[in-house]
Design an enzyme around this catalytic site. Structure first.
Site, PDB file in Angstrom:
ATOM      1  N   LYS A 120       5.739   5.791  -4.287  1.00  0.00           N
ATOM      2  CA  LYS A 120       6.163   5.260  -2.876  1.00  0.00           C
ATOM      3  C   LYS A 120       7.712   4.644  -3.494  1.00  0.00           C
ATOM      4  O   LYS A 120       7.461   4.111  -4.430  1.00  0.00           O
ATOM      5  CB  LYS A 120       5.110   4.374  -2.363  1.00  0.00           C
TER       6      LYS A 120
ATOM      7  N   HIS B 105       7.192   2.418   1.014  1.00  0.00           N
ATOM      8  CA  HIS B 105       6.207   1.887   0.847  1.00  0.00           C
ATOM      9  C   HIS B 105       5.846   0.867   2.004  1.00  0.00           C
ATOM     10  O   HIS B 105       4.704   0.540   2.317  1.00  0.00           O
ATOM     11  CB  HIS B 105       6.374   0.952  -0.546  1.00  0.00           C
TER      12      HIS B 105
ATOM     13  N   ASP C 107      -2.672   7.898  -6.846  1.00  0.00           N
ATOM     14  CA  ASP C 107      -1.936   7.021  -5.873  1.00  0.00           C
ATOM     15  C   ASP C 107      -1.353   6.194  -6.724  1.00  0.00           C
ATOM     16  O   ASP C 107      -2.015   5.318  -7.428  1.00  0.00           O
ATOM     17  CB  ASP C 107      -2.752   6.568  -4.730  1.00  0.00           C
TER      18      ASP C 107
HETATM   19  N1  LIG Z   1       0.548   1.057   0.513  1.00  0.00           N
HETATM   20  C1  LIG Z   1       0.118  -0.196   0.310  1.00  0.00           C
HETATM   21  O1  LIG Z   1       0.701  -1.137   0.535  1.00  0.00           O
HETATM   22  C2  LIG Z   1      -1.131  -0.402  -0.709  1.00  0.00           C
HETATM   23  C3  LIG Z   1      -1.495  -1.576  -0.831  1.00  0.00           C
HETATM   24  C4  LIG Z   1      -2.717  -1.989  -1.569  1.00  0.00           C
HETATM   25  C5  LIG Z   1      -3.402  -0.785  -2.276  1.00  0.00           C
HETATM   26  N2  LIG Z   1      -2.861   0.552  -2.122  1.00  0.00           N
HETATM   27  C6  LIG Z   1      -3.348   1.730  -2.806  1.00  0.00           C
HETATM   28  O2  LIG Z   1      -4.694   1.479  -2.527  1.00  0.00           O
HETATM   29  C7  LIG Z   1      -5.526   1.640  -3.491  1.00  0.00           C
HETATM   30  C8  LIG Z   1      -6.744   1.048  -3.392  1.00  0.00           C
HETATM   31  O3  LIG Z   1      -6.855  -0.330  -2.809  1.00  0.00           O
HETATM   32  P1  LIG Z   1      -6.940  -1.764  -3.975  1.00  0.00           P
HETATM   33  O4  LIG Z   1      -6.715  -1.310  -5.372  1.00  0.00           O
HETATM   34  O5  LIG Z   1      -6.043  -2.673  -3.348  1.00  0.00           O
HETATM   35  O6  LIG Z   1      -8.386  -2.219  -3.428  1.00  0.00           O
HETATM   36  P2  LIG Z   1      -9.887  -1.491  -3.319  1.00  0.00           P
HETATM   37  O7  LIG Z   1     -10.062  -0.207  -3.936  1.00  0.00           O
HETATM   38  O8  LIG Z   1     -10.193  -1.714  -2.138  1.00  0.00           O
HETATM   39  O9  LIG Z   1     -10.616  -2.357  -4.266  1.00  0.00           O
HETATM   40  C9  LIG Z   1     -10.532  -2.521  -5.807  1.00  0.00           C
HETATM   41  C10 LIG Z   1     -11.338  -3.460  -6.284  1.00  0.00           C
HETATM   42  O10 LIG Z   1     -12.635  -3.031  -6.002  1.00  0.00           O
HETATM   43  C11 LIG Z   1     -13.342  -3.017  -7.459  1.00  0.00           C
HETATM   44  N3  LIG Z   1     -14.586  -2.084  -7.319  1.00  0.00           N
HETATM   45  C12 LIG Z   1     -14.170  -0.524  -7.451  1.00  0.00           C
HETATM   46  N4  LIG Z   1     -15.109   0.246  -7.402  1.00  0.00           N
HETATM   47  C13 LIG Z   1     -16.187  -0.555  -6.915  1.00  0.00           C
HETATM   48  C14 LIG Z   1     -17.599  -0.383  -7.023  1.00  0.00           C
HETATM   49  N5  LIG Z   1     -18.115   0.815  -6.858  1.00  0.00           N
HETATM   50  N6  LIG Z   1     -18.270  -1.476  -6.421  1.00  0.00           N
HETATM   51  C15 LIG Z   1     -17.901  -2.707  -6.575  1.00  0.00           C
HETATM   52  N7  LIG Z   1     -16.502  -3.042  -6.812  1.00  0.00           N
HETATM   53  C16 LIG Z   1     -15.761  -1.797  -7.080  1.00  0.00           C
HETATM   54  C17 LIG Z   1     -12.349  -2.677  -8.207  1.00  0.00           C
HETATM   55  O11 LIG Z   1     -12.847  -3.599  -9.438  1.00  0.00           O
HETATM   56  P3  LIG Z   1     -12.412  -2.745 -11.012  1.00  0.00           P
HETATM   57  O12 LIG Z   1     -11.125  -2.132 -11.064  1.00  0.00           O
HETATM   58  O13 LIG Z   1     -12.656  -3.812 -12.056  1.00  0.00           O
HETATM   59  O14 LIG Z   1     -13.411  -1.557 -11.355  1.00  0.00           O
HETATM   60  C18 LIG Z   1     -11.257  -3.692  -7.844  1.00  0.00           C
HETATM   61  O15 LIG Z   1     -11.243  -4.683  -7.838  1.00  0.00           O
HETATM   62  C19 LIG Z   1      -4.560   0.739  -4.693  1.00  0.00           C
HETATM   63  O16 LIG Z   1      -5.023   0.934  -5.984  1.00  0.00           O
HETATM   64  C20 LIG Z   1      -3.261   1.411  -4.387  1.00  0.00           C
HETATM   65  O17 LIG Z   1      -3.284   2.823  -4.829  1.00  0.00           O
HETATM   66  C21 LIG Z   1      -1.564   0.681  -1.274  1.00  0.00           C
END
Ligand SMILES: NC(=O)c1ccc[n+]([C@@H]2O[C@H](COP(=O)([O-])OP(=O)(O)OC[C@H]3O[C@@H](n4cnc5c(N)ncnc54)[C@H](OP(=O)(O)O)[C@@H]3O)[C@@H](O)[C@H]2O)c1
Length: 286
Positions: A74, A107, A44
């Site tokens: 997006k 987005h 993604d």
């Molecule tokens: N459509 C939208 O508006 C929107 C908004 C936000 C996000 N997104 C999408 O959704 C994806 C996921 O959301 P997100 O990146 O914001 O947050 P998330 O996936 O909920 O959390 C990511 C965080 O969790 C940590 N992490 C990963 N695996 C872990 C584990 N097993 N144990 C402990 N910590 C862990 C990561 O650290 P490290 O990276 O240091 O490993 C990072 O700091 C995004 O990357 C993006 O592709 C979309």
């Protein structure tokens, strides 16, 4: 690693678990390469993340057929106007080194922007779909009334709505609205941006199964029937996040997780009705 597919309303299969890439920058190619080695095929990304080139490089250099991947991008906030949407979509394809994306989303609804004319922007995504340049199209951060607005003039219903969802902010009413319309919900920030990792409720549930709090949070989202793409920068965490298909949360576990719901206080992102990430944008008419 075996990741199950869900089927979108147009019959396109989508791997239920993928890799998120928000906030990955210089190291994107390396992180995506690592995830591909682990077995991830669903990535993604977004124009906003500024890393489509790096994602494209990692996929192209993997030696694995393009058809094995599911790539989502997006449309960025300044790009809603139809001619800008067309131009920047072409750029996304170039950057991703591909002729098509598997899924393309608006987005954010940006109701205050471009006169809130979401229907005109959606019509351009329908063009991409009809041309075969996007195998599926959808929206992101759309509330019920944004979806209704699009449907007033749409020929095609959005196939996906990507929204914030995790145990602290389950966003259940919107998830159910999507389901009622046959729209697959993608849950962004499934780890609450890392906040689930030291949660004691998830830890004690996980202890029953030999799983971590992050794995329990991911499993919860999968059992709701959502698509998830936790972002993880290390191979170890990428493996951990994908090792979630050999256990099942019980109804009692799910009730305990329901108790973690903090409503809008649990939200990590913006209220879609108030999203104002418009600073520095060039006025659309220029
Ligand atoms: N459509 C939208 O508006 C929107 C908004 C936000 C996000 N997104 C999408 O959704 C994806 C996921 O959301 P997100 O990146 O914001 O947050 P998330 O996936 O909920 O959390 C990511 C965080 O969790 C940590 N992490 C990963 N695996 C872990 C584990 N097993 N144990 C402990 N910590 C862990 C990561 O650290 P490290 O990276 O240091 O490993 C990072 O700091 C995004 O990357 C993006 O592709 C979309």
């Amino acid at each position: 690693m075996r990741i199950p597919d869900l089927v979108l309303m147009n019959g396109v299969k989508i791997p239920q678990l993928g890799l998120g890439t928000y906030k990955l920058s210089d190291n994107t190619a390396q992180v995506v390469e690592s995830a591909i080695e682990v077995g991830y095929r669903h990535i993604d990304t977004a124009q906003m993340y500024g890393n489509e080139q790096e994602v494209g490089r990692a996929v192209a250099s993997s030696g694995i057929a393009r058809s094995e991947f599911f790539l989502t991008s997006k449309l960025d906030n300044p790009n809603h106007k139809p001619d800008v949407a067309r131009r920047t979509f072409e750029q996304s394809l170039d950057d991703l080194q591909t002729d098509y994306v598997d899924l393309f989303l608006i987005h954010w609804p940006l109701p205050m922007y471009y006169n809130g004319d979401l229907g005109a922007t959606w019509a351009v995504l329908e063009e991409f779909y009809e041309q075969g340049a996007a195998r599926a199209i959808g929206v992101s951060n759309f509330l019920e009334h944004h979806i209704d607005q699009v449907m007033e003039t749409a020929s095609l219903r959005p196939m996906v709505n990507q929204i914030e969802s995790h145990p602290f902010y389950p966003n259940t009413a919107l998830h159910l609205y999507d389901r009622e319309l046959g729209i697959v919900t993608e849950a962004w920030a499934p780890l609450g941006r890392g906040g689930v990792a030291d949660n004691q409720v998830l830890r004690s549930i996980g202890n029953q199964y030999g799983k971590t709090p992050a794995q329990v949070a991911i499993r919860w989202g999968l059992q709701r029937g959502d698509v998830l793409f936790p972002k993880a920068s290390t191979k170890e965490r990428q493996r951990e996040n994908a090792d979630v298909f050999d256990f099942h949360l019980s109804p009692e576990d799910l009730l305990r997780i329901d108790g973690m719901n903090q409503g809008v206080d649990g939200r990590t992102g913006m209220d879609p009705d108030k999203m104002e990430r418009l600073e520095g944008l060039i006025p659309l008419e220029n």
